[in-house]
Scaffold this motif. Structure first.
Motif, PDB file in Angstrom:
ATOM      1  N   LEU A 206       0.831  -1.206   0.000  1.00 33.99           N
ATOM      2  CA  LEU A 206       0.000   0.000   0.000  1.00 33.99           C
ATOM      3  C   LEU A 206       0.868   1.259   0.000  1.00 33.99           C
ATOM      4  O   LEU A 206       0.470   2.295  -0.549  1.00 33.99           O
ATOM      5  N   ILE A 207       2.043   1.174   0.592  1.00 32.80           N
ATOM      6  CA  ILE A 207       2.987   2.292   0.567  1.00 32.80           C
ATOM      7  C   ILE A 207       3.418   2.577  -0.880  1.00 32.80           C
ATOM      8  O   ILE A 207       3.447   3.736  -1.320  1.00 32.80           O
ATOM      9  N   ILE A 208       3.719   1.524  -1.638  1.00 29.91           N
ATOM     10  CA  ILE A 208       4.095   1.689  -3.043  1.00 29.91           C
ATOM     11  C   ILE A 208       2.960   2.353  -3.823  1.00 29.91           C
ATOM     12  O   ILE A 208       3.180   3.275  -4.622  1.00 29.91           O
ATOM     13  N   MET A 209       1.728   1.905  -3.571  1.00 30.74           N
ATOM     14  CA  MET A 209       0.569   2.485  -4.255  1.00 30.74           C
ATOM     15  C   MET A 209       0.454   3.974  -3.964  1.00 30.74           C
ATOM     16  O   MET A 209       0.266   4.792  -4.880  1.00 30.74           O
TER      17      MET A 209
ATOM     18  N   ARG B  19     -18.576   2.673   0.950  1.00 33.91           N
ATOM     19  CA  ARG B  19     -17.249   3.221   1.257  1.00 33.91           C
ATOM     20  C   ARG B  19     -16.713   4.079   0.115  1.00 33.91           C
ATOM     21  O   ARG B  19     -16.341   5.235   0.305  1.00 33.91           O
ATOM     22  N   ALA B  20     -16.660   3.508  -1.095  1.00 34.90           N
ATOM     23  CA  ALA B  20     -16.074   4.237  -2.222  1.00 34.90           C
ATOM     24  C   ALA B  20     -16.925   5.440  -2.608  1.00 34.90           C
ATOM     25  O   ALA B  20     -16.409   6.510  -2.947  1.00 34.90           O
ATOM     26  N   SER B  21     -18.257   5.276  -2.559  1.00 29.92           N
ATOM     27  CA  SER B  21     -19.147   6.384  -2.903  1.00 29.92           C
ATOM     28  C   SER B  21     -18.998   7.543  -1.921  1.00 29.92           C
ATOM     29  O   SER B  21     -18.991   8.712  -2.313  1.00 29.92           O
ATOM     30  N   ALA B  22     -18.902   7.214  -0.625  1.00 28.62           N
ATOM     31  CA  ALA B  22     -18.761   8.250   0.400  1.00 28.62           C
ATOM     32  C   ALA B  22     -17.441   8.999   0.245  1.00 28.62           C
ATOM     33  O   ALA B  22     -17.383  10.226   0.380  1.00 28.62           O
ATOM     34  N   GLN B  23     -16.361   8.269  -0.051  1.00 27.82           N
ATOM     35  CA  GLN B  23     -15.076   8.918  -0.286  1.00 27.82           C
ATOM     36  C   GLN B  23     -15.146   9.799  -1.536  1.00 27.82           C
ATOM     37  O   GLN B  23     -14.551  10.875  -1.585  1.00 27.82           O
ATOM     38  N   GLY B  24     -15.895   9.340  -2.544  1.00 25.02           N
ATOM     39  CA  GLY B  24     -16.076  10.138  -3.748  1.00 25.02           C
ATOM     40  C   GLY B  24     -16.830  11.424  -3.475  1.00 25.02           C
ATOM     41  O   GLY B  24     -16.506  12.475  -4.029  1.00 25.02           O
ATOM     42  N   LEU B  25     -17.848  11.350  -2.593  1.00 28.79           N
ATOM     43  CA  LEU B  25     -18.589  12.552  -2.209  1.00 28.79           C
ATOM     44  C   LEU B  25     -17.684  13.557  -1.510  1.00 28.79           C
ATOM     45  O   LEU B  25     -17.767  14.765  -1.750  1.00 28.79           O
ATOM     46  N   PHE B  26     -16.826  13.057  -0.629  1.00 28.38           N
ATOM     47  CA  PHE B  26     -15.894  13.927   0.083  1.00 28.38           C
ATOM     48  C   PHE B  26     -14.979  14.636  -0.914  1.00 28.38           C
ATOM     49  O   PHE B  26     -14.751  15.852  -0.823  1.00 28.38           O
TER      50      PHE B  26
ATOM     51  N   ALA C 223      -7.929   5.288  -4.095  1.00 31.66           N
ATOM     52  CA  ALA C 223      -6.742   4.819  -3.367  1.00 31.66           C
ATOM     53  C   ALA C 223      -7.042   4.712  -1.880  1.00 31.66           C
ATOM     54  O   ALA C 223      -6.642   3.735  -1.214  1.00 31.66           O
ATOM     55  N   ASN C 224      -7.751   5.704  -1.333  1.00 29.41           N
ATOM     56  CA  ASN C 224      -8.149   5.632   0.079  1.00 29.41           C
ATOM     57  C   ASN C 224      -9.088   4.466   0.322  1.00 29.41           C
ATOM     58  O   ASN C 224      -8.942   3.720   1.299  1.00 29.41           O
ATOM     59  N   SER C 225     -10.063   4.305  -0.550  1.00 31.22           N
ATOM     60  CA  SER C 225     -11.036   3.230  -0.403  1.00 31.22           C
ATOM     61  C   SER C 225     -10.372   1.859  -0.446  1.00 31.22           C
ATOM     62  O   SER C 225     -10.697   0.964   0.356  1.00 31.22           O
TER      63      SER C 225
END
Length: 419
Positions: A7-10, A342-349, A113-115
């Motif tokens: 995940l660090i590489i990503m 999860r992904a939708s909420a991060q997208g809203l943010f 990436a966060n999701s």
């Protein structure tokens, strides 16, 4: 190879790609293409335009139909193709559309990436509040490394900056397909309303007064971020016209000076777990808001000479101003919402911060600066500009303190609520 290292590489490559061209695209525009500055302001609006719909749209796709890491990889490969095309553009109008295409593919990958990281860490039974910031900090390291690579190799005005970014995007695009699977969690067998069928569940979050208020103030802070991105480098460049400062280090190497902001981020990101658990999201966001006040205030009185310490201190303060609302805000959304969205909420943010926030900050500040702080010869009255931004940030902070209601249990992370 441990999952944390993967995940660090990503995260490293995610922000390395962006930094290859984000700060230096102005130098490329004026020195390589020799175009006028009349159309350049529109280039920064492309990120806001893309963020209005792409993070939310891709978040819905990741929550309902396509594994997040595969969608993430596809977007980066498409982004690489768009980046390779940039040097072929020969007029400023087409350049706008080419950059818009680049950011349409890139901007949603920040939320994805966060999701992806949250999904993988949760599946491994990790505490995301403790374990995500030390991983995410490598994204900032990647940003700094890219700035220095582009600057020190003499590619600030060269089309090579886009080729380097494209190469990194290809590597990350292929690499993402090797990450653990992050499948959609919304079950097709569940009984759904029409809105849920379309994947619009995350928009129901606005019915919650607390989360709606959080999104609104995230938009206001997104405007502050746009102000510093759009005008910070220009502010330093303008000192080149002042005899007293034209040979100052800050004027000769503004990108290096501005990179202090990202170096500061690495320290404040690592401090997030302590501050979130000790003070809670409301206090942490207030720290961020008052840090914006201090940053803009320092820039108002700083200069590349005996006031250089103010500019450097403003860059250090930026680390708190950015991280304590951007990274902490993302963690708060993760802990407050159901994994199914999860992904939708991060997208809203992302939409509120980099979409509505960035566009409103760009348009309103541009009007105010042109009307009240620009002399007939084009010279800008920078102290007045920065003080206006500081007053704006102070008003936002005071309103947030009054309107955002959130009770935090000391020394505990925010409790997850499944909506």
């Amino acid at each position: 190879m441990s999952i944390r290292f993967r995940l660090i590489i990503m995260n490293f490559l995610q922000f390395f790609i962006w930094a290859c061209w984000l700060i230096t695209i102005g130098s490329y525009w004026f020195n390589n293409k020799h175009w006028s500055g009349a159309e350049f302001g529109a280039i920064f609006s492309t990120m806001g335009i893309a963020s209005l719909f792409m993070p939310t749209l891709t978040g819905i796709i990741a929550d309902k139909w396509v594994s997040a890491e595969k969608l993430y990889g596809i977007l980066h490969l498409l982004g690489a193709a768009a980046l390779v095309y940039i040097p072929e553009v020969n007029n400023p109008g087409d350049f706008f559309w080419a950059i818009l295409l680049v950011v349409i593919f890139y901007m949603p990958t920040i939320a994805l990436a966060n999701s992806i990281a949250y999904t993988i860490l949760n599946n491994k039974q990790n505490d995301i509040v403790n374990d995500f910031p030390p991983i995410r900090v490598w994204g900032t390291v990647g940003f700094v490394v890219a700035l220095w690579v582009i600057s020190l190799t003499g590619n600030e005005t060269s089309h090579n900056q886009f080729y380097i970014a494209a190469a990194a995007a290809v590597v990350l695009g292929i690499y993402s397909f090797t990450l653990p699977n992050c499948p959609p969690l919304a079950r097709e067998s569940d009984k759904k309303t029409f809105a849920e069928t379309l994947g619009l569940n995350a928009f129901f979050l606005f019915k919650d007064v607390k989360i709606a208020m959080f999104f609104i103030f995230s938009m206001f802070l997104g405007a502050s971020l746009q102000l510093t991105n759009a005008y910070g480098d220009t502010f330093l460049h303008d000192f080149a016209g002042v005899t007293e400062y034209k040979d100052a280090i800050a004027v000769k190497y503004p990108a290096i000076i501005m990179s202090i902001s990202q170096i500061s981020e690495t320290l404040f990101i690592l401090a997030i777990p302590f501050f979130l658990k000790r003070f809670g999201i409301k206090q942490v966001m207030l720290f961020s808001m008052f840090a914006w006040v201090l940053r803009f205030g320092l820039l108002a009185y700083g200069n590349p000479g005996n006031g250089l310490w103010m500019i450097i201190l403003s860059c250090i303060v930026y680390g708190m101003a950015f991280d304590f609302f951007n990274i902490s805000g993302s963690l708060f959304i993760e802990t407050y919402t159901s994994p199914k969205i999860r992904a939708s909420a991060q997208g809203l943010f992302m939409m509120m911060v980099n979409g509505f926030g960035a566009i409103s900050g760009s348009l309103i500040s541009g009007f105010i600066i042109q009307q009240y702080f620009t002399l007939p010869d084009g010279t800008k009255k920078w102290p007045g500009i920065w003080l206006t931004f500081a007053i704006y940030s102070l008003i936002v902070a005071l309103l947030f303190a009054i309107l955002f209601k959130h009770k935090h249990e000391k020394n505990a992370a925010d409790v997850k609520i499944n909506h």
